[in-house]
Design a protein around this motif. Structure first.
Motif, short mmCIF file in Angstrom:
data_model
loop_
_atom_site.label_atom_id
_atom_site.label_comp_id
_atom_site.label_asym_id
_atom_site.label_seq_id
_atom_site.Cartn_x
_atom_site.Cartn_y
_atom_site.Cartn_z
N GLU A 15 -8.27 74.94 23.24
CA GLU A 15 -7.06 75.90 22.43
C GLU A 15 -5.74 75.41 23.30
O GLU A 15 -5.55 76.27 24.13
CB GLU A 15 -7.74 77.16 22.55
N LEU A 16 -5.16 74.57 23.04
CA LEU A 16 -3.87 74.00 23.86
C LEU A 16 -2.88 74.93 23.69
O LEU A 16 -1.85 75.01 24.37
CB LEU A 16 -3.47 72.66 23.40
N THR A 17 -2.89 75.69 22.53
CA THR A 17 -1.63 76.84 22.39
C THR A 17 -1.85 77.96 23.18
O THR A 17 -0.99 78.77 23.06
CB THR A 17 -1.50 77.06 20.99
N GLU A 18 -2.96 78.14 23.64
CA GLU A 18 -3.01 79.69 24.46
C GLU A 18 -2.77 79.41 26.05
O GLU A 18 -3.09 78.39 26.76
CB GLU A 18 -4.64 79.87 24.23
N ASP A 19 -2.21 80.49 26.48
CA ASP A 19 -1.95 80.43 27.82
C ASP A 19 -3.11 81.25 28.55
O ASP A 19 -4.05 81.72 27.94
CB ASP A 19 -0.74 81.35 27.96
N LYS A 20 -3.01 80.92 29.90
CA LYS A 20 -4.19 81.45 30.68
C LYS A 20 -4.27 82.87 30.49
O LYS A 20 -3.20 83.62 30.96
CB LYS A 20 -4.08 80.95 31.88
N MET A 21 -5.43 83.35 30.13
CA MET A 21 -5.38 85.03 30.12
C MET A 21 -6.09 85.54 31.29
O MET A 21 -5.68 86.56 32.21
CB MET A 21 -6.06 85.39 28.83
N THR A 22 -7.12 85.23 31.60
CA THR A 22 -7.99 85.52 32.49
C THR A 22 -8.80 84.50 33.46
O THR A 22 -8.90 83.41 32.84
CB THR A 22 -8.90 86.58 31.95
N GLU A 23 -9.74 84.81 34.65
CA GLU A 23 -10.12 83.90 35.24
C GLU A 23 -11.40 83.38 34.32
O GLU A 23 -12.08 84.22 33.55
CB GLU A 23 -10.69 84.61 36.37
N GLY A 24 -11.77 82.20 34.17
CA GLY A 24 -12.87 81.81 33.65
C GLY A 24 -12.50 81.16 31.95
O GLY A 24 -13.53 80.88 31.48
N ASP A 25 -11.43 81.36 31.61
CA ASP A 25 -11.19 81.08 30.22
C ASP A 25 -11.04 79.60 29.93
O ASP A 25 -10.78 79.26 28.68
CB ASP A 25 -10.07 82.01 29.69
N ARG A 26 -10.66 78.97 30.98
CA ARG A 26 -10.67 77.50 31.00
C ARG A 26 -9.43 77.19 30.43
O ARG A 26 -8.99 75.99 30.12
CB ARG A 26 -11.65 76.86 29.99
N HIS A 27 -8.71 78.16 30.20
CA HIS A 27 -7.10 77.68 29.59
C HIS A 27 -6.15 77.10 30.79
O HIS A 27 -6.44 77.79 32.01
CB HIS A 27 -6.47 78.84 28.95
N THR A 28 -5.29 76.52 30.50
CA THR A 28 -4.17 75.94 31.51
C THR A 28 -3.16 76.73 31.45
O THR A 28 -2.57 77.18 30.43
CB THR A 28 -3.94 74.47 31.14
N PRO A 29 -2.62 77.39 32.55
CA PRO A 29 -1.48 78.45 32.44
C PRO A 29 -0.42 77.63 32.19
O PRO A 29 -0.17 76.42 32.31
CB PRO A 29 -1.55 78.98 33.97
N GLU A 30 0.52 78.42 31.64
CA GLU A 30 1.88 78.02 31.05
C GLU A 30 2.95 78.66 31.88
O GLU A 30 2.94 79.94 32.10
CB GLU A 30 1.91 78.32 29.67
N GLY A 31 4.15 78.06 32.35
CA GLY A 31 5.33 78.64 32.94
C GLY A 31 5.79 77.28 34.11
O GLY A 31 5.49 76.10 33.80
N GLU A 32 6.45 78.08 35.17
CA GLU A 32 7.10 77.07 35.90
C GLU A 32 6.65 77.39 37.29
O GLU A 32 6.41 78.80 37.70
CB GLU A 32 8.86 77.59 36.01
#
Length: 766
Positions: free
Chosen positions: A653-670
């Protein structure tokens, strides 16, 4: 006779200056009157009446005399003492102040009044006969702050001994002074609002006195008195009175005041900087830039202000806000910089195409961050083209009176260079128009170059008004060579109607004929080579070869037919063509050199090759675009792309920002790279500063919005790393497998590890 024992230590004003910090204020009690009635002494007929005042929470047996004791002695059976009437007594009619809790907010006073019998009149003795005891409780909200109340009467049940007292409480120290919106104060040209508050249940008739003190002076000056707990002022008008050139330190203070009292001061110290400079021009003059060469210009006109000189710099793209300081911008971010004197014109040259922000501030070490900004964009000159061309014909082929008029569009109009080949005639130009004159008929190559070295070219033919005599010849031959039965069938064009035909062989004229017919047959020709010459006998305006048609014809031993034009004219055209070609080659084509540079740049296909082939200081930033599975490394000085790496992530799910620990999402930002280290599983690891302040703010906001559980954790250990030795193909397959990190091939991580320093900025976006 009336005697008054010492009733208080200190006077009114010093008492109020004992104002307590925080949640307490000093409470005071003043006795206005005391009196008794129907009381007579037993012996000397002298009555000695004692009046004691103390806080209700103090028991009589624990009474301390100096908290308040009045001793009145008189032979009168009825007596009233007005303490204010006696100058000596009036100084000692105040009860010692005591701290009063603002939260409780109640002044509680107890009076004991009795006829004295024995011992110390102001010391409690069980033998004393008590006639009256009374008390009073007064809420702070009933009293105006800092002002003595109306009298309260205290009397016992029988009413024989009584007193009238008044009370007040002091003014507390105000809360620390704050500035509206919590912004830094630095600009004398801006209105400033200070505020504080006094913690009291009743603020009726309370005023606030604001004062200031300039740097280098001991004098405090009144800024103003307000009935609200804030003050609004204009530094340059209300405080400084005159423009300043350097930063000025100013101290402020405020206290609460009433009709009778004043509280303690609270202090605030800040610095004011000179007014920001200003641009005198209503509009900005911009000059575009050439492609590939930074030639753009911004002209702001004069810059004026109170400082003697101003500093300026240009940064690319970003716009500063009023909360930012110009000295926080690193030197590496500045494209152009310098200083100018007050009143001088600001003109900045050598800018490439792009968006910029110009920052101008008061120069020097003591100017703070007072500045002005101007956002602007440098565009690129459009391509140079030839808009139109017109030709004026030459009269004859040998009269140089032809003309070419050309007009350009696009390009850099500040300077044009015109070339014509063959180089002949005259040239006159004005603006975008050029005229080539005194030209013979022929084909010319015109090349125009602008100030950006852009080229535009066109081949133009100058024609003639009088058409040249031309013709066609059909050659008839016989198969038997010994028979002279060959023939030339001549057809003329553009003639006047009277011609002389002649045939030559080996420079000997073999036949000649004058006729008005444009068609003529010359026969009885044997095998051989002949020269045909036709002359127009009506010469007209154009003498010479214009009226002559010549050609070479060969009669051979077979039948054939051909169409041959004037060889003289053909040879001359070939000569012009050669000259035009030479002229074109001699003019440099700058566009080709640019293209060659691009080709050379494409050969640098790795980070290592870039570092090796690029001299000078280097600084980078990284952009990771999840939707494209790309990681790009840029040159931070000119924002040029250096190299692109393929990458994969955690969740699909590349459109998702990292929400919580363990969700495997890559965080967005600087983020920033804060560490580099070898990794036992993932080859090498470049650690990012996740979570940083911005990440935590988003995380906490999501908790507040109930987007994630309240007990959720944000996670950490996010970075850029390689793969296990056998898993490099996951990058080729774009297979997302990490726990939220960014993964690329090991050989690419090696390059990043070697050349990207700690502190490099990394931007991750969808």
């Amino acid at each position: 006779m009336a005697r008054l024992y010492p009733f208080v230590v200190g006077l009114l004003v010093p008492c109020l200056q004992l104002s307590a910090q925080g949640r307490e204020v000093p409470a005071e009690v003043m006795v206005d009157k005391v009196g008794y009635s129907h009381i007579r002494g037993f012996l000397e007929r002298t009555t000695e009446a004692v009046y004691k005042f103390y806080r209700n929470e103090i028991a009589p047996q624990n009474y301390i005399a100096d908290r308040g004791c009045l001793f009145v002695s008189s032979k009168d059976a009825d007596k009233t003492v007005l303490l204010a009437d006696d100058p000596q007594l009036s100084l000692n009619r105040f009860m010692r102040p005591y701290p009063l809790s603002i939260e409780d907010g109640t002044i509680s006073i107890r009076m004991e009044a009795f006829k004295h019998e024995r011992g110390d009149p102001c010391t409690y003795d069980k033998g004393d006969r008590h006639y009256s005891t009374a008390g009073v409780d007064v809420k702070m909200a009933e009293l105006d702050p800092g002002v003595f109340s109306s009298p309260y009467r205290l009397a016992g049940k029988d009413g024989k001994l009584w007193a009238e007292i008044r009370m007040r409480y002091g003014l507390p120290m105000p809360a620390p002074i704050s500035h509206k919106d919590h912004l830094a104060i630095n600009d004398v040209s801006k209105v400033v609002e200070f505020s504080s508050f006094v913690q009291l249940p009743n603020k009726k008739n309370l005023e606030y006195q604001w004062e200031f003190q300039l740097e280098g002076s001991n004098e405090w000056k009144l800024l103003g008195k307000t009935i609200s707990e804030s003050v609004v002022f204009f530094p340059l008008r209300d405080v400084l009175k005159t423009p300043i050139k350097n930063t000025q330190l100013i101290r402020f203070r405020m206290k609460a005041i009433s009709k009778e009292a004043a509280g303690e001061y609270v202090y605030y110290e800040t610095k004011f900087t000179p007014e920001a400079p200003e641009f005198t021009n209503a509009s900005v003059a911009l000059t575009p830039s050439c492609s590939g060469t930074p030639t753009g210009i911004i002209n702001m006109g004069e810059v004026k202000g109170v400082a003697d000189q101003f500093a300026y710099y240009v940064i690319k793209g970003k716009t500063l806000t009023e909360e930012e300081k110009p000295d926080l911008v690193g030197q590496e971010q500045k494209i152009k910089w310098g200083t100018i004197h007050n009143g001088a014109a600001l003109k900045i040259e050598g800018l490439a195409t792009g968006d910029y922000t110009l920052v101008v501030h008061n120069a020097g070490m003591k100017v703070g961050n007072t500045f002005i900004t101007q956002a602007f964009s440098i565009t690129q000159y459009p391509a140079l083209t030839i808009k139109s061309s017109e030709v004026k014909e030459a009269t004859c082929s040998n009269t140089p009176d032809g003309q070419i008029l050309m007009e350009t569009e696009g390009g850099n109009p500040s300077r044009f260079t015109y070339l014509i080949s063959p180089a002949t005639g005259k040239q006159q130009s004005s603006g975008r128009t050029v005229i080539f004159s005194d030209l013979l008929p022929g084909i010319y190559a015109v090349v125009i170059k602008d100030a950006c070295n852009q080229l535009a070219s066109r081949d133009i033919e100058v024609t003639r008004k009088t058409a040249q005599l031309q013709g066609q010849v059909a050659v008839k031959t016989e198969a038997i060579n010994e028979f002279a039965n060959g023939a030339l069938n001549v057809s003329l064009e553009n003639g006047s109607g009277k011609y002389r035909y002649s045939v030559w062989s080996n420079n000997v004229m073999m036949a000649e004929k004058e006729t008005s017919s444009p068609k003529f047959i010359i026969d009885r020709l044997a095998k051989g080579t002949y020269q045909l010459k036709v002359q127009d006998l009506n010469t007209g305006k154009c003498p010479g070869w214009d009226t002559v048609f010549t050609m070479i014809a060969r009669v051979i031993a077979s039948d054939t037919a051909s169409s041959i034009k004037d060889t003289t004219n053909k040879n001359e055209q070939q000569q012009w063509s050669s000259m035009v070609t030479t002229a074109k080659v001699s003019v440099p084509d700058v566009r080709r050199s640019v293209f060659a540079g691009d080709a050379q740049a494409k050969q640098i296909n790795s980070f290592a090759a870039y570092v090796k082939n690029t001299p000078g200081q280097k600084r980078y930033y990284i952009v990771i675009e999840k939707s494209k599975y790309e990681m790009r490394v840029y040159n931070a000085f000119d924002n040029s792309l250096i190299v692109t790496y393929p990458v994969v992530f955690g969740s699909n799910e590349l459109t998702e920002d990292k929400m919580t620990e363990g969700d495997r999402h890559t965080p967005e930002g600087e983020f920033r790279i804060i560490d580099k280290k070898p990794h036992d599983k993932w080859h090498k690891f470049l650690t990012l500063d996740f979570p940083n302040e911005a990440s935590l703010e988003k995380f906490n906001q999501r908790k507040s919005n109930a987007e994630i559980p309240k007990d959720a954790k944000i996670g950490g250990e996010i970075g850029i790393h390689g793969t296990q030795a056998t898993e490099g193909t996951a990058i080729n397959r774009m297979e997302n497998w990490t726990y939220g990190c960014v993964s690329t091939k090991n050989e690419y991580v090696d390059e990043l590890y070697q050349y990207i320093p700690v502190g490099t900025k990394v931007m991750i976006k969808k």
